[in-house]
Design a protein around this motif. Sequence first.
Motif, PDB file in Angstrom:
ATOM      1  N   HIS A  94      51.464  19.204 101.040  1.00 36.41           N
ATOM      2  CA  HIS A  94      52.692  18.844 101.753  1.00 36.41           C
ATOM      3  C   HIS A  94      53.230  19.990 102.614  1.00 36.41           C
ATOM      4  N   PHE A  95      53.195  21.201 102.068  1.00 37.14           N
ATOM      5  CA  PHE A  95      53.771  22.359 102.754  1.00 37.14           C
ATOM      6  C   PHE A  95      52.631  23.261 103.205  1.00 37.14           C
ATOM      7  N   LYS A  96      52.300  23.204 104.476  1.00 37.27           N
ATOM      8  CA  LYS A  96      51.122  23.907 104.984  1.00 37.27           C
ATOM      9  C   LYS A  96      51.277  25.422 104.950  1.00 37.27           C
ATOM     10  N   ASN A  97      52.464  25.914 105.261  1.00 33.67           N
ATOM     11  CA  ASN A  97      52.685  27.356 105.308  1.00 33.67           C
ATOM     12  C   ASN A  97      53.687  27.769 104.238  1.00 33.67           C
ATOM     13  N   ASN A  98      53.281  28.683 103.400  1.00 36.11           N
ATOM     14  CA  ASN A  98      54.208  29.289 102.443  1.00 36.11           C
ATOM     15  C   ASN A  98      54.986  28.244 101.643  1.00 36.11           C
ATOM     16  N   PRO A  99      54.336  27.484 100.745  1.00 40.63           N
ATOM     17  CA  PRO A  99      55.030  26.437 100.005  1.00 40.63           C
ATOM     18  C   PRO A  99      56.161  26.997  99.141  1.00 40.63           C
ATOM     19  N   PRO A 100      57.271  26.259  99.040  1.00 41.64           N
ATOM     20  CA  PRO A 100      58.396  26.732  98.238  1.00 41.64           C
ATOM     21  C   PRO A 100      58.082  26.691  96.753  1.00 41.64           C
ATOM     22  N   SER A 101      58.890  27.406  95.968  1.00 45.53           N
ATOM     23  CA  SER A 101      58.739  27.331  94.515  1.00 45.53           C
ATOM     24  C   SER A 101      59.358  26.019  94.036  1.00 45.53           C
ATOM     25  N   ILE A 102      58.868  25.530  92.901  1.00 41.67           N
ATOM     26  CA  ILE A 102      59.359  24.264  92.356  1.00 41.67           C
ATOM     27  C   ILE A 102      59.616  24.446  90.861  1.00 41.67           C
ATOM     28  N   THR A 103      60.745  23.932  90.383  1.00 38.10           N
ATOM     29  CA  THR A 103      61.122  24.121  88.991  1.00 38.10           C
ATOM     30  C   THR A 103      62.046  22.999  88.523  1.00 38.10           C
ATOM     31  N   THR A 104      62.171  22.859  87.225  1.00 41.15           N
ATOM     32  CA  THR A 104      63.197  21.988  86.644  1.00 41.15           C
ATOM     33  C   THR A 104      64.216  22.825  85.879  1.00 41.15           C
ATOM     34  N   THR A 127      62.833  29.426 100.020  1.00 39.03           N
ATOM     35  CA  THR A 127      63.028  27.997  99.794  1.00 39.03           C
ATOM     36  C   THR A 127      62.640  27.646  98.366  1.00 39.03           C
ATOM     37  N   GLN A 128      63.523  26.900  97.699  1.00 38.68           N
ATOM     38  CA  GLN A 128      63.290  26.510  96.305  1.00 38.68           C
ATOM     39  C   GLN A 128      63.532  25.016  96.151  1.00 38.68           C
ATOM     40  N   ILE A 129      62.770  24.404  95.265  1.00 33.70           N
ATOM     41  CA  ILE A 129      62.945  22.988  94.951  1.00 33.70           C
ATOM     42  C   ILE A 129      63.321  22.879  93.480  1.00 33.70           C
ATOM     43  N   LEU A 130      64.458  22.249  93.219  1.00 34.46           N
ATOM     44  CA  LEU A 130      64.919  22.016  91.846  1.00 34.46           C
ATOM     45  C   LEU A 130      64.826  20.524  91.561  1.00 34.46           C
ATOM     46  N   LEU A 131      63.964  20.177  90.623  1.00 39.44           N
ATOM     47  CA  LEU A 131      63.850  18.783  90.206  1.00 39.44           C
ATOM     48  C   LEU A 131      64.745  18.565  88.983  1.00 39.44           C
ATOM     49  N   PRO A 132      65.278  17.363  88.819  1.00 39.13           N
ATOM     50  CA  PRO A 132      66.203  17.111  87.709  1.00 39.13           C
ATOM     51  C   PRO A 132      65.489  16.968  86.371  1.00 39.13           C
ATOM     52  N   PRO A 133      66.255  17.035  85.277  1.00 44.25           N
ATOM     53  CA  PRO A 133      65.656  16.779  83.965  1.00 44.25           C
ATOM     54  C   PRO A 133      64.974  15.413  83.973  1.00 44.25           C
ATOM     55  N   GLY A 134      63.840  15.336  83.334  1.00 41.89           N
ATOM     56  CA  GLY A 134      63.062  14.100  83.312  1.00 41.89           C
ATOM     57  C   GLY A 134      61.825  14.199  84.191  1.00 41.89           C
ATOM     58  N   ALA A 135      61.822  15.160  85.118  1.00 41.03           N
ATOM     59  CA  ALA A 135      60.673  15.325  86.019  1.00 41.03           C
ATOM     60  C   ALA A 135      59.673  16.332  85.465  1.00 41.03           C
ATOM     61  N   GLU A 136      59.960  16.921  84.296  1.00 40.29           N
ATOM     62  CA  GLU A 136      59.083  17.952  83.720  1.00 40.29           C
ATOM     63  C   GLU A 136      57.621  17.505  83.584  1.00 40.29           C
ATOM     64  N   PRO A 137      57.352  16.263  83.165  1.00 40.35           N
ATOM     65  CA  PRO A 137      55.941  15.863  83.008  1.00 40.35           C
ATOM     66  C   PRO A 137      55.131  15.908  84.302  1.00 40.35           C
ATOM     67  N   PHE A 138      55.815  15.929  85.444  1.00 41.59           N
ATOM     68  CA  PHE A 138      55.111  15.861  86.726  1.00 41.59           C
ATOM     69  C   PHE A 138      54.984  17.211  87.410  1.00 41.59           C
ATOM     70  N   ILE A 139      55.621  18.246  86.873  1.00 40.71           N
ATOM     71  CA  ILE A 139      55.669  19.549  87.546  1.00 40.71           C
ATOM     72  C   ILE A 139      54.276  20.100  87.839  1.00 40.71           C
ATOM     73  N   ALA A 140      53.403  20.139  86.835  1.00 41.83           N
ATOM     74  CA  ALA A 140      52.070  20.733  87.022  1.00 41.83           C
ATOM     75  C   ALA A 140      51.303  20.006  88.131  1.00 41.83           C
ATOM     76  N   LYS A 141      51.345  18.691  88.105  1.00 42.08           N
ATOM     77  CA  LYS A 141      50.635  17.896  89.104  1.00 42.08           C
ATOM     78  C   LYS A 141      51.267  18.076  90.493  1.00 42.08           C
TER      79      LYS A 141
END
Length: 199
Positions: A121-131, A99-113
Amino acid sequence: IKLYFIIASEQGSRQGDPVGTAMYDFAVHHVLEQLKKDKTSNPELIKAFTDDINATFQPSGQGKTFEEWDEVLARMAVFLNKTEEALDDLSIELNQSKTQILLPPGAEPFIAKLKHRMDFHFKNNPPSITTEGVKCLGAPIGTDKYMKEVAHKAVDEVADKVEKVVEIGRKDPQVATRMLGVNIIPTMTYLSRCLPFDI
C-alpha cells in the motif's frame, strides 16, 4: 470580491517567525480543505494543528475481518499520497517517517498480516502500525497501559529537570527561577492537560 496575491518566500523563514507559521497555516488549510472533498480516500475526520495532521478512517463494516482493515490501509495510502502531492506543490515536504497508524482494540489479530501489506500500500517509507498507542501533539492516545507508560516517562523527565534546576539554584537562584518560569512550569501545565489522571 476575492483578492489573490502571492507572497514570495525565496529563502524560507526562521523557526519561531510568526509570519512564517501563519503563511504555512494558510497554505496547509487550503490543502486540507481539498483533501476533505476528495472521495477516493474518504477520511471521516481530518484535524490539524500547525504541522501535525491527523486523519481518522473507519472500516466499511464492523472491523472484524482482515479485508476490512486492508481496505482502510489502502484508503490511508491514497490519502497520504494525495497529501504528499499537494504539499509538494507548495514546496512543503511530508515527513513520512513520523507517520503512524493506530488501529483500535479488536484489530490485534490482523496486525501481523497488515504489516506484511504495508509495502504494497505504501510504496515509500511505510508508516508504523500499532494497536498500543501513539502521541498526538505530545498527548498519548491508545491503551491504558500505553498512556500510563508515556505518563510515567514524562513525569520522570520533568523530575530530572527539577533536580537539575535545584542544583543550579544553589549556585545561581536567578537562573534557576528563570528556568522554572520558562521551562518547568509550562511543561508541567502541559502535562497536566494531556496526561491521564490515574497514573
